[in-house]
Design an enzyme around this catalytic site. Structure first.
Site, mmCIF file in Angstrom:
data_model
loop_
_atom_site.group_PDB
_atom_site.id
_atom_site.type_symbol
_atom_site.label_atom_id
_atom_site.label_comp_id
_atom_site.label_asym_id
_atom_site.label_seq_id
_atom_site.Cartn_x
_atom_site.Cartn_y
_atom_site.Cartn_z
ATOM 1 N N ARG A 104 35.356 45.681 36.843
ATOM 2 C CA ARG A 104 34.542 45.090 37.911
ATOM 3 C C ARG A 104 35.455 44.456 38.933
ATOM 4 O O ARG A 104 36.287 43.628 38.578
ATOM 5 C CB ARG A 104 33.685 43.947 37.335
ATOM 6 C CG ARG A 104 32.467 44.365 36.679
ATOM 7 C CD ARG A 104 31.416 43.280 36.603
ATOM 8 N NE ARG A 104 31.825 41.909 36.297
ATOM 9 C CZ ARG A 104 30.965 40.905 36.224
ATOM 10 N NH1 ARG A 104 29.687 41.112 36.437
ATOM 11 N NH2 ARG A 104 31.362 39.691 35.932
ATOM 12 N N THR A 108 33.388 41.871 44.657
ATOM 13 C CA THR A 108 32.137 42.594 44.917
ATOM 14 C C THR A 108 31.302 42.776 43.650
ATOM 15 O O THR A 108 30.118 43.100 43.728
ATOM 16 C CB THR A 108 32.427 43.992 45.482
ATOM 17 O OG1 THR A 108 33.109 44.750 44.467
ATOM 18 C CG2 THR A 108 33.285 43.938 46.732
ATOM 19 N N ASP A 199 34.626 35.704 29.241
ATOM 20 C CA ASP A 199 35.180 37.022 29.555
ATOM 21 C C ASP A 199 35.537 37.727 28.247
ATOM 22 O O ASP A 199 36.512 37.364 27.577
ATOM 23 C CB ASP A 199 36.421 36.860 30.444
ATOM 24 C CG ASP A 199 36.915 38.208 30.950
ATOM 25 O OD1 ASP A 199 37.096 39.130 30.114
ATOM 26 O OD2 ASP A 199 37.103 38.356 32.166
ATOM 27 N N ASP A 202 39.105 39.343 27.900
ATOM 28 C CA ASP A 202 40.152 38.328 27.716
ATOM 29 C C ASP A 202 40.108 37.737 26.316
ATOM 30 O O ASP A 202 41.144 37.488 25.697
ATOM 31 C CB ASP A 202 39.995 37.205 28.756
ATOM 32 C CG ASP A 202 40.540 37.616 30.109
ATOM 33 O OD1 ASP A 202 41.283 38.615 30.182
ATOM 34 O OD2 ASP A 202 40.216 36.943 31.102
HETATM 35 C C1 PRP Z 1 33.279 43.377 31.810
HETATM 36 C C2 PRP Z 1 32.470 43.910 30.659
HETATM 37 C C3 PRP Z 1 31.682 45.031 31.303
HETATM 38 C C4 PRP Z 1 31.418 44.480 32.676
HETATM 39 C C5 PRP Z 1 30.004 43.977 32.717
HETATM 40 O O1 PRP Z 1 34.373 44.166 32.033
HETATM 41 O O2 PRP Z 1 33.233 44.319 29.567
HETATM 42 O O3 PRP Z 1 32.376 46.254 31.363
HETATM 43 O O4 PRP Z 1 32.345 43.415 32.895
HETATM 44 O O5 PRP Z 1 29.673 43.574 33.998
HETATM 45 P P1 PRP Z 1 28.595 44.328 34.909
HETATM 46 O O6 PRP Z 1 27.428 44.588 34.039
HETATM 47 O O7 PRP Z 1 28.323 43.325 35.987
HETATM 48 O O8 PRP Z 1 29.233 45.567 35.435
HETATM 49 P P2 PRP Z 1 35.522 43.788 33.092
HETATM 50 O O9 PRP Z 1 35.268 44.478 34.381
HETATM 51 O O10 PRP Z 1 35.711 42.307 33.126
HETATM 52 O O11 PRP Z 1 36.796 44.518 32.503
HETATM 53 P P3 PRP Z 1 37.619 44.284 31.144
HETATM 54 O O12 PRP Z 1 36.783 44.811 30.018
HETATM 55 O O13 PRP Z 1 38.836 45.087 31.366
HETATM 56 O O14 PRP Z 1 37.893 42.809 30.991
HETATM 57 N N1 URA Z 2 31.959 40.432 31.825
HETATM 58 C C1 URA Z 2 32.307 39.558 30.853
HETATM 59 O O1 URA Z 2 33.313 39.759 30.165
HETATM 60 N N2 URA Z 2 31.521 38.486 30.655
HETATM 61 C C2 URA Z 2 30.422 38.247 31.381
HETATM 62 O O2 URA Z 2 29.747 37.237 31.131
HETATM 63 C C3 URA Z 2 30.081 39.161 32.394
HETATM 64 C C4 URA Z 2 30.866 40.256 32.593
#
Ligand code: PRP
Ligand code: URA
Length: 208
Positions: A104, A108, A199, A202
């Site tokens: 994400r 945005t 997160d 993380d």
């Molecule tokens: C997080 C999560 C989803 C997304 C959800 O990933 O694991 O993939 O956000 O958000 P959305 O429903 O608003 O799209 P992130 O983009 O933080 O990546 P990561 O898994 O690499 O931390």
């Molecule tokens: N992605 C995450 O990891 N946590 C949230 O709460 C939303 C998006």
């Protein structure tokens, strides 16, 4: 169609994951275990068939060998989706694993795809896996990527979802069943699920 997988074991494990004091190791272990427990619901309607070969029980009885009708493909959305795969693989050792690279954009909140690879098998059931369903943007982009490559039998398996994300996925793909361990209250101004668990990527990978 949304299914919330309710179970006291899931409730307690998810509560441990929500605790900000929970460290990566314990966070991952609980995520694994919840993913395993959720399989009971996510795959409960799958049909099985008898193979032409038999098994022999220790009591001398010959029985047909059973197989699932579908070949299960797990499609974790990187990174956090990886955290649910071992738990599902423990229940379905024959599951194949693909990868959907997506993140994400922090400003945005729109998903950006950077990698896609799924195994090619006959009669596949693709389970898109990601602990967090927030705006729904990542799940919608991932399901879209899966479907445009020709996989039509798709399910979405997440841990925690926000109502707005669930609605968005249901609207975009009414044919894709959604499974959650918890439907949380809302998103905050940064797009995080409330109460949520922070997160997920993380916390799984210890990158904060
Ligand atoms: C997080 C999560 C989803 C997304 C959800 O990933 O694991 O993939 O956000 O958000 P959305 O429903 O608003 O799209 P992130 O983009 O933080 O990546 P990561 O898994 O690499 O931390
Ligand atoms: N992605 C995450 O990891 N946590 C949230 O709460 C939303 C998006």
């Amino acid at each position: 169609m949304l299914t919330i997988v309710n179970h006291p074991l899931i409730e307690v494990k998810l509560n441990i994951m929500r605790d900000q004091e929970t460290k990566s190791k314990e966070f991952r272990e609980n995520l694994d275990e919840i993913a395993s427990l959720m399989c009971f619901e996510v795959f409960k309607d799958l049909k099985t068939h008898n193979e032409t070969t038999n098994i022999m029980t220790p009591t001398g009885i010959s029985l047909p060998r059973k197989r699932l009708d579908y070949k299960i493909i797990l499609a974790p959305i990187l990174r956090a989706g990886i955290g649910m795969c071992d738990g599902i693989k423990n229940m379905i050792p024959t599951a194949r694993i693909g990868h959907i690279g997506m993140y994400r954009d922090e400003k945005t909140l729109k998903p950006i795809e950077y990698y896609f690879k799924l195994p090619k098998v006959e009669n596949p059931l693709v389970v898109v896996v990601d602990p967090m369903l927030a705006t729904g943007g990542s799940a919608i982009a991932a399901i879209n990527a899966v479907k445009t490559r020709g996989y039509q039998n798709v399910r979405l398996m997440c841990l925690v979802g926000a109502p707005i994300g669930v609605d968005a996925v249901e609207k975009a793909f009414p044919d894709v069943p959604i499974y959650l361990a918890s439907l949380d209250q809302r998103l905050n101004e940064k797009g995080y699920i409330i109460p949520g668990l922070g997160d997920a990527g993380d916390r799984i990978f210890g990158t904060k």
